[in-house]
Design a protein around this motif. Structure first.
Motif, short mmCIF file in Angstrom:
data_model
loop_
_atom_site.label_atom_id
_atom_site.label_comp_id
_atom_site.label_asym_id
_atom_site.label_seq_id
_atom_site.Cartn_x
_atom_site.Cartn_y
_atom_site.Cartn_z
N ARG A 33 13.25 9.66 0.60
CA ARG A 33 13.74 8.71 -0.53
C ARG A 33 14.70 7.65 0.03
NH1 ARG A 33 14.73 11.72 -6.27
NH2 ARG A 33 15.28 9.55 -6.72
N GLN A 34 15.74 8.40 0.68
CA GLN A 34 16.66 7.19 1.47
C GLN A 34 15.76 6.26 2.20
OE1 GLN A 34 19.77 9.19 3.82
NE2 GLN A 34 20.60 7.05 4.17
N MET A 35 15.02 6.55 3.10
CA MET A 35 14.12 5.79 4.06
C MET A 35 13.39 4.72 3.29
SD MET A 35 15.41 6.42 7.02
CE MET A 35 14.04 5.34 7.86
N LEU A 36 12.83 5.32 2.15
CA LEU A 36 11.87 4.48 1.33
C LEU A 36 12.62 3.21 0.57
CD1 LEU A 36 9.15 3.57 -0.15
CD2 LEU A 36 9.86 4.95 -2.06
N ASP B 120 0.79 -1.13 0.02
CA ASP B 120 -0.04 0.09 -0.15
C ASP B 120 0.95 1.09 0.23
OD1 ASP B 120 -1.77 2.04 0.36
OD2 ASP B 120 -2.75 1.00 2.04
N ALA B 121 1.21 1.65 -1.01
CA ALA B 121 2.25 2.74 -1.50
C ALA B 121 2.10 3.81 -0.40
CB ALA B 121 2.38 3.35 -2.83
N LEU B 122 0.99 4.82 -0.32
CA LEU B 122 1.03 5.92 0.40
C LEU B 122 0.75 5.49 1.86
CD1 LEU B 122 -1.40 8.18 -1.90
CD2 LEU B 122 0.94 8.23 -1.59
N ASN B 123 0.55 4.38 2.17
CA ASN B 123 0.27 4.12 3.75
C ASN B 123 1.82 3.84 3.93
OD1 ASN B 123 0.80 1.56 5.74
ND2 ASN B 123 -1.22 2.57 5.99
N LEU B 124 2.80 3.48 3.23
CA LEU B 124 4.11 3.23 3.53
C LEU B 124 4.80 4.73 3.59
CD1 LEU B 124 6.57 1.65 4.26
CD2 LEU B 124 6.75 1.26 1.84
N ILE B 125 4.59 5.17 2.25
CA ILE B 125 5.32 6.44 2.17
C ILE B 125 5.16 7.60 3.03
CG2 ILE B 125 5.80 8.50 0.39
CD1 ILE B 125 5.56 6.19 -1.94
N ARG B 126 3.77 7.77 3.31
CA ARG B 126 3.41 8.85 4.11
C ARG B 126 3.98 8.83 5.51
NH1 ARG B 126 -2.30 11.75 2.53
NH2 ARG B 126 -1.53 13.07 4.15
N ARG B 127 3.91 7.70 6.08
CA ARG B 127 4.69 7.47 7.40
C ARG B 127 6.02 7.54 7.25
NH1 ARG B 127 2.05 2.76 11.09
NH2 ARG B 127 3.66 3.65 12.45
N LEU B 128 6.70 7.21 6.15
CA LEU B 128 8.28 7.42 6.15
C LEU B 128 8.36 9.07 6.01
CD1 LEU B 128 9.12 4.73 4.02
CD2 LEU B 128 9.62 4.84 6.25
N TYR B 129 7.55 9.82 5.24
CA TYR B 129 7.71 11.16 5.27
C TYR B 129 7.40 11.81 6.37
CZ TYR B 129 6.29 15.78 3.76
OH TYR B 129 6.37 17.37 3.68
N ALA B 130 6.18 11.45 7.16
CA ALA B 130 6.17 12.14 8.27
C ALA B 130 7.04 12.27 9.30
CB ALA B 130 4.83 11.47 8.96
N GLU C 91 5.27 16.90 -4.56
CA GLU C 91 6.24 17.14 -5.33
C GLU C 91 7.32 16.07 -5.23
OE1 GLU C 91 7.82 21.03 -4.40
OE2 GLU C 91 5.94 21.94 -5.03
N ALA C 92 7.36 15.19 -4.09
CA ALA C 92 8.57 14.13 -4.37
C ALA C 92 8.08 12.89 -4.76
CB ALA C 92 8.94 13.78 -2.67
N LEU C 93 6.76 12.54 -5.06
CA LEU C 93 6.13 11.24 -5.61
C LEU C 93 6.95 10.89 -6.84
CD1 LEU C 93 2.30 11.24 -4.75
CD2 LEU C 93 4.21 10.15 -3.73
N PRO C 94 7.27 11.76 -7.76
CA PRO C 94 7.86 11.06 -9.07
C PRO C 94 9.22 10.55 -8.61
CG PRO C 94 6.70 13.28 -9.42
CD PRO C 94 6.58 12.88 -8.05
N GLY C 95 9.97 10.91 -7.96
CA GLY C 95 11.26 10.49 -7.30
C GLY C 95 10.76 9.11 -6.53
N PRO D 110 -5.17 16.68 3.20
CA PRO D 110 -4.53 16.62 1.91
C PRO D 110 -3.10 16.05 2.00
CG PRO D 110 -4.88 19.07 2.30
CD PRO D 110 -5.56 18.03 3.28
N MET D 111 -2.55 15.78 0.88
CA MET D 111 -1.15 15.42 0.95
C MET D 111 -0.49 16.59 0.95
SD MET D 111 1.01 13.19 -2.18
CE MET D 111 -0.06 11.84 -1.83
N PRO D 112 0.80 16.67 1.84
CA PRO D 112 1.62 17.71 2.10
C PRO D 112 2.23 18.08 0.64
CG PRO D 112 1.99 16.26 3.82
CD PRO D 112 1.25 15.45 3.00
#
Length: 268
Positions: free
Chosen positions: A44-47, A8-18, A95-99, A88-90
């Motif tokens: 990006r490094q954490m992902l 679940d991409a955004l579940n993982l990414i949003r928590r790493l970003y937070a 802006e970081a999603l493509p990377g 809403p998404m920060p």
């Protein structure tokens, strides 16, 4: 037998970003470029590290990172309350999603997004179809909405707590079996999705009610069903049906994917 992880991409990414954003909070409307780049670089490094850890710990043969589609609004059309409380998404993360998608692909994990579908439904569909073909599926998410899918051949893994969630843990936490959760949430409400449930029905009452049958209808027909509770449910029957439809994950989408499409490759 294939072992497939569905992330679940955004579940993982949003928590790493937070975690990366937290030292800089509250962020101003105009974030300094240095701050922006530092948050993005750290995320990006954490992902990359998280994905490598999943490969190491779970040893999958196939994997897919699933993103929400931008035009999936049918649940909001059924019930305007659905996810109306979500922030809403920060902007920095958007802006970081493509990377982040590029990093995922370079790690050997394919990404998938279809405009009209939520990630939850895509993952539920793939998991259901793979289970029917006796493949092993692991859903990577902390979203409790996947717990109704727990059955032989489908597991849910919390990548942050680093443990699988069992049917026994679901029963202990919610008082009902995984396959009863959607009915239980339609009664008590689900704050995560902003679903109010039935006024006057609490977790304990809903648990006792669901013990009378595997489904709402079964429990309603049971001779021991309390009259007052039966009346409350009958009065809000249409709302309950709507909540159930919203909270149940779709498992029959046409996605045009096959196992070969999601086979893991070596990182670039």
């Amino acid at each position: 037998m294939a072992k497939v992880i569905l992330i679940d991409a955004l579940n993982l990414i949003r928590r790493l970003y937070a975690v990366q954003e937290r030292p800089y909070l509250p962020l101003a409307d105009e974030v300094a470029e240095g701050t922006r780049q530092q948050i993005i670089s750290n995320t990006r490094q954490m992902l990359r590290q998280a994905l490598a850890k999943l490969r190491q710990d779970l040893a999958p043969s196939h994997a897919l990172m699933v993103f929400d589609g931008d035009n999936s609004h049918w649940r909001q059309q059924l019930c305007a309350l659905y996810k109306a409380n979500r922030k809403p998404m920060p902007t920095v993360l958007a802006e970081a999603l493509p990377g982040l998608i590029s990093d995922t692909e370079q790690s050997g994990i394919h990404c998938f997004q279809q405009a009209e579908y939520e990630a939850d439904d895509v993952i539920a569909t793939i998991a259901s179809k793979l289970r029917q073909h006796q493949q092993q599926v692991v859903i990577i998410s902390t979203d409790k909405g996947y717990l109704p899918l727990l059955t032989h051949g489908v597991e849910v893994y919390d990548a942050f707590a680093k443990h699988f969630i069992s049917r026994e843990q679901v029963k202990e936490k919610f008082g009902v079996q995984p396959e009863q959760l959607v009915s239980w949430w339609s009664l008590v409400g689900d704050s995560t999705n902003n679903i109010p449930g039935v006024a006057g029905v609490g977790p304990k009452g809903a648990e006792e009610f669901m013990a009378l049958g595997r489904s709402l209808n079964d429990a309603l027909q049971h001779p021991d069903c309390p009259k007052k509770l039966k009346q409350k449910i009958s009065e809000q029957k249409q709302d309950i049906l709507t909540y159930t439809q919203i909270l149940a994950l779709q498992t029959n989408l046409e996605l045009g994917l096959n196992l070969q499409d999601i086979r893991l490759t070596e990182p670039i």
